[in-house]
Motif scaffolding. Structure first.
Motif, PDB file in Angstrom:
ATOM      1  N   PHE A 288       1.134   5.739  -7.326  1.00 40.23           N
ATOM      2  CA  PHE A 288      -0.123   6.349  -7.765  1.00 40.23           C
ATOM      3  C   PHE A 288       0.035   7.858  -7.933  1.00 40.23           C
ATOM      4  CE2 PHE A 288      -4.260   8.271  -7.277  1.00 40.23           C
ATOM      5  CZ  PHE A 288      -5.109   7.429  -7.974  1.00 40.23           C
ATOM      6  N   LYS A 289       0.683   8.498  -6.978  1.00 44.23           N
ATOM      7  CA  LYS A 289       0.843   9.952  -7.032  1.00 44.23           C
ATOM      8  C   LYS A 289       1.643  10.385  -8.251  1.00 44.23           C
ATOM      9  CE  LYS A 289       0.514  10.537  -2.013  1.00 44.23           C
ATOM     10  NZ  LYS A 289       1.253  10.892  -0.771  1.00 44.23           N
TER      11      LYS A 289
ATOM     12  N   ILE B 186       0.835  -1.204   0.000  1.00 40.99           N
ATOM     13  CA  ILE B 186       0.000   0.000   0.000  1.00 40.99           C
ATOM     14  C   ILE B 186       0.870   1.255   0.000  1.00 40.99           C
ATOM     15  CG2 ILE B 186      -1.602   1.356   1.417  1.00 40.99           C
ATOM     16  CD1 ILE B 186      -2.954  -1.256   2.215  1.00 40.99           C
TER      17      ILE B 186
ATOM     18  N   PHE C 123      -3.037  -1.135  -3.421  1.00 38.22           N
ATOM     19  CA  PHE C 123      -3.379   0.214  -2.959  1.00 38.22           C
ATOM     20  C   PHE C 123      -4.768   0.627  -3.424  1.00 38.22           C
ATOM     21  CE2 PHE C 123      -3.527   4.733  -4.201  1.00 38.22           C
ATOM     22  CZ  PHE C 123      -3.556   5.297  -2.941  1.00 38.22           C
TER      23      PHE C 123
ATOM     24  N   SER D 158      -5.306  13.348  -6.903  1.00 39.30           N
ATOM     25  CA  SER D 158      -4.398  12.951  -5.826  1.00 39.30           C
ATOM     26  C   SER D 158      -5.089  12.084  -4.786  1.00 39.30           C
ATOM     27  CB  SER D 158      -3.797  14.194  -5.158  1.00 39.30           C
ATOM     28  OG  SER D 158      -4.819  15.018  -4.623  1.00 39.30           O
TER      29      SER D 158
ATOM     30  N   ALA E 196       0.823   3.711  -3.114  1.00 31.90           N
ATOM     31  CA  ALA E 196       0.422   5.112  -2.942  1.00 31.90           C
ATOM     32  C   ALA E 196       1.436   6.049  -3.579  1.00 31.90           C
ATOM     33  CB  ALA E 196       0.259   5.427  -1.457  1.00 31.90           C
ATOM     34  N   SER E 197       2.729   5.732  -3.409  1.00 32.67           N
ATOM     35  CA  SER E 197       3.773   6.554  -4.015  1.00 32.67           C
ATOM     36  C   SER E 197       3.707   6.480  -5.539  1.00 32.67           C
ATOM     37  CB  SER E 197       5.141   6.087  -3.516  1.00 32.67           C
ATOM     38  OG  SER E 197       6.180   6.822  -4.119  1.00 32.67           O
TER      39      SER E 197
ATOM     40  N   LEU F  39      -8.615   1.314  -1.116  1.00 28.59           N
ATOM     41  CA  LEU F  39      -9.266   2.625  -0.984  1.00 28.59           C
ATOM     42  C   LEU F  39     -10.692   2.520  -0.469  1.00 28.59           C
ATOM     43  CD1 LEU F  39      -7.979   4.370  -4.242  1.00 28.59           C
ATOM     44  CD2 LEU F  39      -7.215   4.752  -1.899  1.00 28.59           C
TER      45      LEU F  39
END
Length: 287
Positions: free
Chosen positions: A117-118, A110, A279, A127, A114-115, A283
């Motif tokens: 994904f950004k 996760i 990730f 974001s 998340a990294s 959500l």
């Protein structure tokens, strides 16, 4: 004998200074305070000898114990990289279901997802992964191609309508402006909007149901809930991808817009795709 005045009330010698008729008593500092002050001086000297602290022309003194905060940080970073490499190997060897079932791997995936994904996904999905017109909200329960871990992995890895990947998801809604009459398009738009909202012309919505069954139900289902094997959205919820309102539906039915999502497997690698999968699934909308 001191020539400094003596205070009449307290009998204590003054400092000899006077401000606007006010004189300062020359009381000594408390002994405990004085000894504490001396102790701090000794501590400072000892610290300067034991630790790197005294600046030189090009460096500093190294200190007797050889401590270095930079070396300590580098040691921690090296250990973190070793652990990261170990977890990357495990993620590469396991399925997304196995990763999600392992608390340590799930937490690591996760964080990595998340990294990633950004950097790669936020420009379209936002974001916070809440999407935008034409780009799905990944926090809700509406999934065009499925919200399970394997389904999300397939979508991320191979994309949607991405010509360069032979395994990409492919579906295309016909342009019904070439098939239906304008009246029929308005009727089916009214019917679809009436599924979750109040329409301006209920009669048109009633007539639009048959138009829907004849032309749209094959992909969206007779229950209006869509079919994920075709990437056809659920029309019976209040989630709208291309725009809200009867006019937006008319435009989509007449000349549909089809989104394209890149295939990320070749760009990011299978390990990062798995991390992104876990990730996105975490959500809240994943099944």
């Amino acid at each position: 004998m001191s020539d400094k005045p003596i205070d009449e009330l307290s009998g204590v010698e003054t400092t000899g200074h006077e401000w606007d008729g006010i004189r300062e008593l020359n009381n000594p500092m408390p002994r405990w305070w004085v000894w504490t002050f001396y102790a701090t001086i000794l501590w400072a000297v000892g610290y300067a000898i034991a630790y790197p602290s005294i600046p030189l022309i090009r460096d500093t003194t190294k200190g007797l114990i050889g401590f270095s905060s930079r070396a300590e940080l580098q040691h921690e970073m090296n250990n973190a990289k070793i652990e990261q490499a170990r977890l990357d190997v495990l993620i590469a060897a396991k399925s997304v279901e196995e990763i999600d079932a392992d608390p340590t791997l799930r937490e690591f995936a996760i964080a990595g997802g998340a990294s990633a994904f950004k950097v790669n996904c936020a420009p379209c999905h936002g974001s916070g992964a809440t999407g935008a017109p034409g780009f799905p909200n990944l926090n809700d329960d509406d999934w065009l191609w499925g919200g399970s871990l394997p389904a999300i992995q397939q979508t991320i890895a191979h994309g949607i309508r991405f010509d360069a990947d032979p395994e990409t998801h492919v579906s295309e809604m016909p342009a019904f402006g070439d098939v239906l009459e304008r009246t029929q398009i308005r009727q089916v738009a009214a019917y679809i909007w009436a599924l979750t909202n109040t329409v301006s012309d209920p009669a048109a919505a009633d007539a639009g149901k048959q138009v829907f069954l004849d032309n749209c139900a094959v992909c969206h289902g007779e229950d209006d809930r869509g079919k994920q094997e075709f990437g056809a959205p659920n029309l019976a919820d209040a989630i709208w991808l291309k725009g809200r309102g009867e006019q937006a539906i008319i435009r989509q039915v007449t000349l549909p817009k089809h989104g394209v999502m890149p295939a990320w497997s070749a760009r990011l690698g299978e390990t990062t795709v798995k991390e992104l999968t876990v990730f996105v699934h975490s959500l809240g909308g994943g099944k």
